[in-house]
Design a protein around this motif. Structure first.
Motif, PDB file in Angstrom:
ATOM      1  N   SER A 330       0.934 -13.768   5.170  1.00  0.00           N
ATOM      2  CA  SER A 330       1.865 -12.716   5.770  1.00  0.00           C
ATOM      3  C   SER A 330       2.312 -11.792   4.506  1.00  0.00           C
ATOM      4  CB  SER A 330       3.119 -13.610   6.188  1.00  0.00           C
ATOM      5  OG  SER A 330       4.043 -12.931   5.764  1.00  0.00           O
ATOM      6  N   ARG A 334       1.771  -7.675   4.235  1.00  0.00           N
ATOM      7  CA  ARG A 334       2.934  -6.785   4.162  1.00  0.00           C
ATOM      8  C   ARG A 334       2.890  -6.164   2.997  1.00  0.00           C
ATOM      9  NH1 ARG A 334       8.066 -10.236   4.867  1.00  0.00           N
ATOM     10  NH2 ARG A 334       6.661 -11.867   4.256  1.00  0.00           N
ATOM     11  N   HIS A 335       2.327  -6.453   1.943  1.00  0.00           N
ATOM     12  CA  HIS A 335       2.474  -5.896   0.521  1.00  0.00           C
ATOM     13  C   HIS A 335       1.248  -5.199  -0.146  1.00  0.00           C
ATOM     14  CE1 HIS A 335       6.827  -7.034   0.989  1.00  0.00           C
ATOM     15  NE2 HIS A 335       6.262  -8.202   0.781  1.00  0.00           N
TER      16      HIS A 335
END
Lengths: 416, 214
Positions: A330, A334-335
């Protein structure tokens, strides 16, 4: 369902057609009056008869409107009109234009058994006109009359048969459509009934399931907890009346061990109530599913690899590794914006490592605040989880070089 | 044990019998002092801020304020106390949210006295408290050490050894296998043990000797 549909256009022609034909007949007959050699008296007679034809036709229309379908009145009026047409055609063959109405309206005005006679009578008038006027003069003319009459009858019979066949076909189609509609309705009803039955079945199954579960729980409580408590009470009663400390201690220990045992049993039955997906699938399967789902969600290439000899891990170890992989994936989504992610689970005898590597943007690990007291989420949370099971967590990353998260934990087998 | 190392405690549980038992257990042992008790999560937060204990023993399922909510609130308030969860069931659904909310660790309510004392001391010193289920099995594993010997290399270990033989660095091996350098090092440690060597060069040499390489 017998409801022969009459096209409205046909109804209009039935009403106005004979009037139009009469008009045509009057005009042509008047034009040819001298040519066919009509006497003045014949002209008067024809004029009177033609005038009488109008109210007759109106009566016919009225009779049909009052009682649809052939009836006695319409039949009488039909034959009257025939007689009128016959006499007019006798006086002047051009009145055949009017007499022809008998052909196409016979099936509408006459009962079925009178249709053919009506048509044959009309054929006499027509044949007479077609040979140039009645009565025929001489044997040649008579022969011609009969030939033309026979031809008329033949054609009328043929066309009548065709018309009846067509009507039967139309009726058949209408019946089929009606039958289909009925079947459709029945089918719809059956479907609705089926859905209701299905819902009912579900409710019953659920109720049966609940009842089963209650019975199972009741049985388990009886077999484990109630039995255990009974035993503990018995032991404690001995303690209350114990003559010396040693006896009391022995029975206290028994009570304590019984209580522990019962608690274990209770835990097991609660555990059975909520089976964890992980226990059913095992860690590799659960990880594989997680990675595949992640790949489908993000569109990045996602591979899962298992190395070494797979072993069934203790539930807590499996759960910890699964949570770490979910967290790392995750974070990557996200990054890091990676195009590729690899999750590798390595069994190495007495320890297990889980690697989550991506080729994304990466970051400077030194710039990330170290684990806080709060534990919490993110890298700190992952590390806390790994340490809980005597493991460790490493994060390797550089800006532009991707990130690798590695959890290394002891291989604790599931010995249940 | 001196007065300075006395560990102060707050006991949170909705059952008076359980609180009573825990209080009795800790008060009869040297080095612990029970500052107070609370019967639910809300009360626990109030008592913890007022009494400032070293360690809070926290039940999770309580009417009138759950343990997880209380832990979250205490974490938010930045309370100094370490929180040890005491639970009846060691299932994930209960304990993981507690750990995520900021608990230091958890123990089963029927844990033996010594295990409980050790865990409380570890928590007070800021050390990690191991999961009880795993901890007991780890102790077992330590007692029965594996025999290092002529175990065969795993497929992955052979891959790593082959790359080492080509002179590939750990960093490059990690990139090649798309794993972390840490795991490459772990593979090497296992591989060294299995081959009975101490460094890369020796590992490659033994690899050729035994016909694993080439």
């Amino acid at each position: 369902m017998t409801n022969p549909v009459e096209p409205s256009r046909r109804v209009g022609f039935d009403t106005w057609g004979p009037h139009a034909l009469l008009a045509v007949a009057v005009v042509t007959a008047a034009g040819a009056a001298h040519a066919v050699g009509m006497t003045r008296d014949a002209m008067y007679a024809a004029g009177a008869l033609a005038a009488a034809a109008v109210p007759l036709q109106l009566c016919l229309g009225l009779a049909r409107r009052n009682t649809p379908g052939p009836n006695r009145t319409s039949a009488v009026l039909y034959f009257l009109r025939w007689a009128l047409g016959f006499v007019l055609a006798w006086l002047n063959p051009f009145f055949a234009f009017y007499a022809v109405a008998g052909y196409y309206s016979a099936d509408r005005h006459l009962p079925r058994r009178l249709v053919m006679p009506g048509l044959v009578l009309t054929a006499i008038t027509m044949a007479g006109s077609q040979i140039g006027g009645l009565p025929p003069h001489g044997p040649v003319s008579w022969t011609g009359f009969f030939v033309v009459f026979a031809a008329n009858v033949g054609m009328v019979t043929l066309f009548t048969r065709f018309a009846r066949q067509e009507q039967a076909l139309t009726q058949g189609q209408a019946d089929t459509i009606a039958e289909l509609e009925r079947t459709n309705t029945a089918l719809q009803e059956a479907l609705e009934e089926n859905a209701a039955l299905h819902a009912q079945l579900l409710v019953q199954a659920r109720e049966a399931g609940v009842a089963d579960e209650r019975r199972r729980l009741a049985a388990e409580i009886h077999d484990t907890i109630a039995q255990g408590l009974t035993g503990i009470i018995a032991q404690l009663q001995v303690v209350a009346n114990a003559p010396d400390l040693d006896t009391a201690r022995t029975h206290l220990e028994r009570a304590s061990s019984l209580a522990r045992h019962s608690l274990g049993e209770a835990r097991r039955s609660v555990h059975n109530l909520a089976p964890v997906a992980l226990a059913a699938d095992g860690l590799p399967e659960a990880l594989k599913k997680t990675v595949t789902d992640w790949g489908e969600r993000t569109g990045a290439r996602a591979d899962f690899t298992v190395t070494g000899t797979t072993e069934h891990l203790h539930e807590e170890v499996s759960a910890t590794l699964l949570r770490i992989s979910q967290e790392a994936l995750s974070n990557a989504a996200r990054h890091a914006r990676p195009t590729r992610v690899g999750v590798t689970l390595s069994f190495m005898g007495d320890e297990v490592t889980l690697d989550i590597r991506d080729d994304g943007t990466g970051f400077d690990p030194a710039a990330v605040p170290e684990r806080t007291h709060a534990g919490g989420f993110g890298l700190g949370g992952m590390r806390a989880r790994a340490e809980r099971i005597a493991g460790s967590l490493t994060v390797e990353s550089e800006p532009g070089q991707g990130t690798a998260v590695s959890a290394r934990v002891p291989l604790v087998r599931d010995d249940r | 044990m001196t007065a300075e190392t006395l560990i102060s405690l707050l006991i949170v549980d909705d059952h008076p019998v359980v609180r009573d038992g825990l209080r009795g257990m800790f008060e009869s042992a040297p080095g612990f002092r029970v500052l107070g008790e609370a019967a639910n999560g809300v009360e626990a937060v109030a008592r913890a801020t007022a009494l400032d204990p070293d360690v809070i023993l926290m039940d999770l399922r309580m009417p009138g304020g759950s343990g997880v909510d209380a832990i979250r609130e205490l974490t938010r308030l930045g309370v100094r106390a370490r929180i040890l969860v005491l639970t009846t069931y060691d299932t994930d659904s209960d304990t993981l949210p507690a750990i995520e909310a900021g608990a230091t660790g958890y123990l089963l309510k029927d844990a033996p006295r010594d295990e409980l004392f050790t865990a409380v001391r570890a928590a007070a010193e800021g050390r990690t408290v191991l999961s009880p289920a795993v901890a007991s099995r780890l102790v077992h594993a330590v007692r029965t050490p594996r025999q290092p010997g002529n175990e065969p290399l795993s497929g992955r270990e052979r891959e790593v050894l082959a790359l080492v033989a080509k002179g590939t660095s750990n960093r490059e091996i990690a990139r090649e296998l798309f794993i972390s350098e840490a795991t490459v090092k772990t593979h090497l440690t296992h591989l060294y043990t299995k081959l009975g060597v101490n460094d890369r060069a020796a590992a490659v040499a033994v690899g050729y000797d035994r016909g694993i390489l080439g």
